[in-house]
Scaffold this active site. Sequence first.
Site, PDB file in Angstrom:
ATOM      1  N   PHE B 125       0.861  -1.186   0.000  1.00 19.25           N
ATOM      2  CA  PHE B 125       0.000   0.000   0.000  1.00 19.25           C
ATOM      3  C   PHE B 125       0.898   1.237   0.000  1.00 19.25           C
ATOM      4  O   PHE B 125       1.839   1.336   0.793  1.00 19.25           O
ATOM      5  CB  PHE B 125      -0.926   0.000   1.219  1.00 19.25           C
ATOM      6  CG  PHE B 125      -1.965   1.081   1.132  1.00 19.25           C
ATOM      7  CD1 PHE B 125      -2.982   1.011   0.193  1.00 19.25           C
ATOM      8  CD2 PHE B 125      -1.914   2.190   1.952  1.00 19.25           C
ATOM      9  CE1 PHE B 125      -3.931   2.024   0.072  1.00 19.25           C
ATOM     10  CE2 PHE B 125      -2.859   3.212   1.841  1.00 19.25           C
ATOM     11  CZ  PHE B 125      -3.867   3.121   0.906  1.00 19.25           C
ATOM     12  N   ASP B 196       2.341  -5.046   8.338  1.00 23.59           N
ATOM     13  CA  ASP B 196       1.165  -4.173   8.305  1.00 23.59           C
ATOM     14  C   ASP B 196      -0.054  -5.089   8.188  1.00 23.59           C
ATOM     15  O   ASP B 196      -0.179  -5.835   7.213  1.00 23.59           O
ATOM     16  CB  ASP B 196       1.260  -3.207   7.119  1.00 23.59           C
ATOM     17  CG  ASP B 196       0.065  -2.248   7.048  1.00 23.59           C
ATOM     18  OD1 ASP B 196      -0.999  -2.545   7.652  1.00 23.59           O
ATOM     19  OD2 ASP B 196       0.192  -1.213   6.369  1.00 23.59           O
ATOM     20  N   TYR B 221     -10.194   0.926  11.030  1.00 25.23           N
ATOM     21  CA  TYR B 221     -11.478   1.238  10.381  1.00 25.23           C
ATOM     22  C   TYR B 221     -11.912   0.250   9.293  1.00 25.23           C
ATOM     23  O   TYR B 221     -12.904   0.484   8.626  1.00 25.23           O
ATOM     24  CB  TYR B 221     -11.498   2.669   9.846  1.00 25.23           C
ATOM     25  CG  TYR B 221     -10.376   3.066   8.903  1.00 25.23           C
ATOM     26  CD1 TYR B 221     -10.407   2.704   7.565  1.00 25.23           C
ATOM     27  CD2 TYR B 221      -9.311   3.837   9.349  1.00 25.23           C
ATOM     28  CE1 TYR B 221      -9.403   3.085   6.705  1.00 25.23           C
ATOM     29  CE2 TYR B 221      -8.289   4.223   8.495  1.00 25.23           C
ATOM     30  CZ  TYR B 221      -8.339   3.852   7.175  1.00 25.23           C
ATOM     31  OH  TYR B 221      -7.339   4.240   6.329  1.00 25.23           O
ATOM     32  N   LYS B 222     -11.122  -0.800   9.098  1.00 23.89           N
ATOM     33  CA  LYS B 222     -11.516  -1.785   8.090  1.00 23.89           C
ATOM     34  C   LYS B 222     -12.265  -2.927   8.795  1.00 23.89           C
ATOM     35  O   LYS B 222     -13.397  -2.745   9.228  1.00 23.89           O
ATOM     36  CB  LYS B 222     -10.285  -2.267   7.334  1.00 23.89           C
ATOM     37  CG  LYS B 222      -9.590  -1.134   6.552  1.00 23.89           C
ATOM     38  CD  LYS B 222      -8.353  -1.637   5.830  1.00 23.89           C
ATOM     39  CE  LYS B 222      -7.578  -0.509   5.168  1.00 23.89           C
ATOM     40  NZ  LYS B 222      -8.297   0.103   4.027  1.00 23.89           N
ATOM     41  N   ARG B 370     -12.622  -4.458  -6.584  1.00 24.54           N
ATOM     42  CA  ARG B 370     -12.249  -5.132  -5.340  1.00 24.54           C
ATOM     43  C   ARG B 370     -13.497  -5.374  -4.502  1.00 24.54           C
ATOM     44  O   ARG B 370     -14.312  -4.466  -4.312  1.00 24.54           O
ATOM     45  CB  ARG B 370     -11.282  -4.204  -4.614  1.00 24.54           C
ATOM     46  CG  ARG B 370     -10.623  -4.777  -3.406  1.00 24.54           C
ATOM     47  CD  ARG B 370      -9.610  -3.803  -2.857  1.00 24.54           C
ATOM     48  NE  ARG B 370     -10.275  -2.772  -2.068  1.00 24.54           N
ATOM     49  CZ  ARG B 370      -9.678  -2.078  -1.084  1.00 24.54           C
ATOM     50  NH1 ARG B 370      -8.408  -2.287  -0.784  1.00 24.54           N
ATOM     51  NH2 ARG B 370     -10.329  -1.162  -0.419  1.00 24.54           N
TER      52      ARG B 370
END
Lengths: 411, 411
Positions: B125, B196, B221-222, B370
């Site tokens: 990312f 990560d 927040y995922k 996605r």
Amino acid sequence: MTSQADLVALDQSDPLAPKREEFSIPEGLIYLDGNSLGALPKAVAQHLERVVEEQWGRDLITSWNKHGWIDLSARVGGKIARLIGADPDEVIAADSTSINLFKVLLAALKLRPERRVIVSDIDNFPTDLYIAQGVNQLLGQSHELRLVKKEQVEAALDEHTAVLMLTEVDYRSGWRYDMAALTRLAQAKGALVIWDLAHSAGAFPVRLNACNADFAVGCGYKYLNGGPGAPAFLFVARRHQGAALPFLTGWMGHRAPFDFDPYYAPAEGVHRMKVGTPPVLSLSALDKALDVFADVDMNEVRRKSLRLTDLFIERMEPLCRRYGFELITPLEHERRGSQVAYAHPEGYAIMQALIASGVIGDFRAPNILRFGFTPLYVRYRDVAEAVERLEQVMSQELWKAERFRERAKVT
Amino acid sequence: MTSQADLVALDQSDPLAPKREEFSIPEGLIYLDGNSLGALPKAVAQHLERVVEEQWGRDLITSWNKHGWIDLSARVGGKIARLIGADPDEVIAADSTSINLFKVLLAALKLRPERRVIVSDIDNFPTDLYIAQGVNQLLGQSHELRLVKKEQVEAALDEHTAVLMLTEVDYRSGWRYDMAALTRLAQAKGALVIWDLAHSAGAFPVRLNACNADFAVGCGYKYLNGGPGAPAFLFVARRHQGAALPFLTGWMGHRAPFDFDPYYAPAEGVHRMKVGTPPVLSLSALDKALDVFADVDMNEVRRKSLRLTDLFIERMEPLCRRYGFELITPLEHERRGSQVAYAHPEGYAIMQALIASGVIGDFRAPNILRFGFTPLYVRYRDVAEAVERLEQVMSQELWKAERFRERAKVT
């Protein structure tokens, strides 16, 4: 001496009096700690409910566009800009004061690569000094961190000074620097100046650009009433925006975050100082809290702040003589923030007893009682009442109770 | 082929099915984007209302002690620890993933001062790569940032490698690294490893300590459903806690913040990685959101995740043949996270049309659709329905509408 009738008249004629209605202040409580955590603006509770239920709950990921989360840092920064004498495109709200200071201190040092001294006030709020120490350690102790007393700051500046880093209002004494003069002096030596506005923003009119400030940071949860641990803010003068780089290079500060390029390229202007995804709930609370200021004349805030603090100092005089409180806040208006502080050897226990009596101020080690006056919700009669309750705490020796002597985690 | 009756049976016998009731999912919406922003746990809305009204509004500054705000970072970290195979005193919740990575990357590099190479995945990312670039710039470009394709990571490790820094699950393809093997390989070369866990924590059981990980960061927040921009987390293995220093040295990471000492001294253990005052409102939302996991068996989550993604892949097969979608997610279970992704040259417009039809997935540049599968609230029948709606979008050429081609700010 201000009489009871004078107090009533002062409250009645106070142009800011209606503002108190916009805050949720517990019945009977006198809150003189808005310089630590600002009170809750009523509109925030309702707004946050909508942000949670409608933006997060219902519109989910589409809220980044639909409700403008993606621009929230800049939008909130723009609202703060008006209060600190900056242009909207010079301010963002993001991260914490400590992290923002880290960013601007590194940026400033890299703009003065040939200079090796950071000057600050030894009584600066510790996190500012810790950040400078961490930055210096990171740079291999390449710099000298010159920490001096307030009256020695001017003399500490010379042609080796890279950065002068000061908090405008001392968190303990309430002593206020002359921002215009200090900025001028430091810049005359070729240094850059970073102002920490933790106890300034929202407390009185700040004039960053009129003072030609280079960088600034500040706090969202004190006089801006953004809620506990609200995101902080950061200012970069437009003239530095091309050259100042953040080093804390996260995707929100990239020129095109949604291109997902593996190589960093800084965004335009102050936007490059954004790092990761901002805490939208906390940031939304701050956003709404700032609307309280929309129709407020900051000069009026300052006038009332000085009257409140003058009145408190006047009322405290007999207690100083009788009980040994020592005023450590300047009498001179120009040198005062929006708080008043006293030293007293039993300060901790006295403050605990005062809090138990319904007046919230705070204690700062080693011996300081600190009272913050937020003109938007503190009344003249609160000031008189606070001193009366302190008089009771002292005359009845309430502070001697065992339960007031045990230190809590946060004091 | 799984029949309609099979789907009904799968949903009926799903031990996680009752969990969906704990979330607020808009009627009729199929939400396959929990890997970008987790849905709202119903209890969070009520909790946040109390935090605002009672903790901030009523108890004001006393809440730091009374409601334990001062320990919130550690308490939330402790809840996350269970989900990622760490001990509670190895994890804190704070700041953003980017900033946490900055802290642990610097700490790790300083633990390997004689080594000059950081190895990572070129498809990592971007913010992870930007942070590494910023750190390297800060250190005077003293390091080489060796960015390679996944299949070359092993070969890129050698006796010069200071740190291997990987995101366990690729944010685009959903490809999952073998954490145990990669950690072992890197450590065998003398390097430290940072994981990560942005797309891992809450998505399946993570076993940091079983894999002997050194450092980790991750997102709130995922799959943890902490709300937009929720604070991130950070893990430091106990064996490194004495030597690892944050450099981002703020007052919350000081040994005794309320002593207000002008000189920094690190707090014990992982606590030194705290920096400034945390955003209490956002952190409280994450705190409450994590309670959804309290009675959840993460092995059950993984079982369902694989069934959901298998089912999606199976149903998508005819669309791949008919419309040219190309599966880029591994078929092998061990190599898969909790998402499925397809490449398609018209990916952007197709995803916009699909969202308009009530199925939210997302698009990742340059050409990737996605789909995230959160086992706590996605049903088997949602998977089938999502593919049916995509079939409609394709067969009726809905994606060709002009309005689906204009890029929004966030895609």
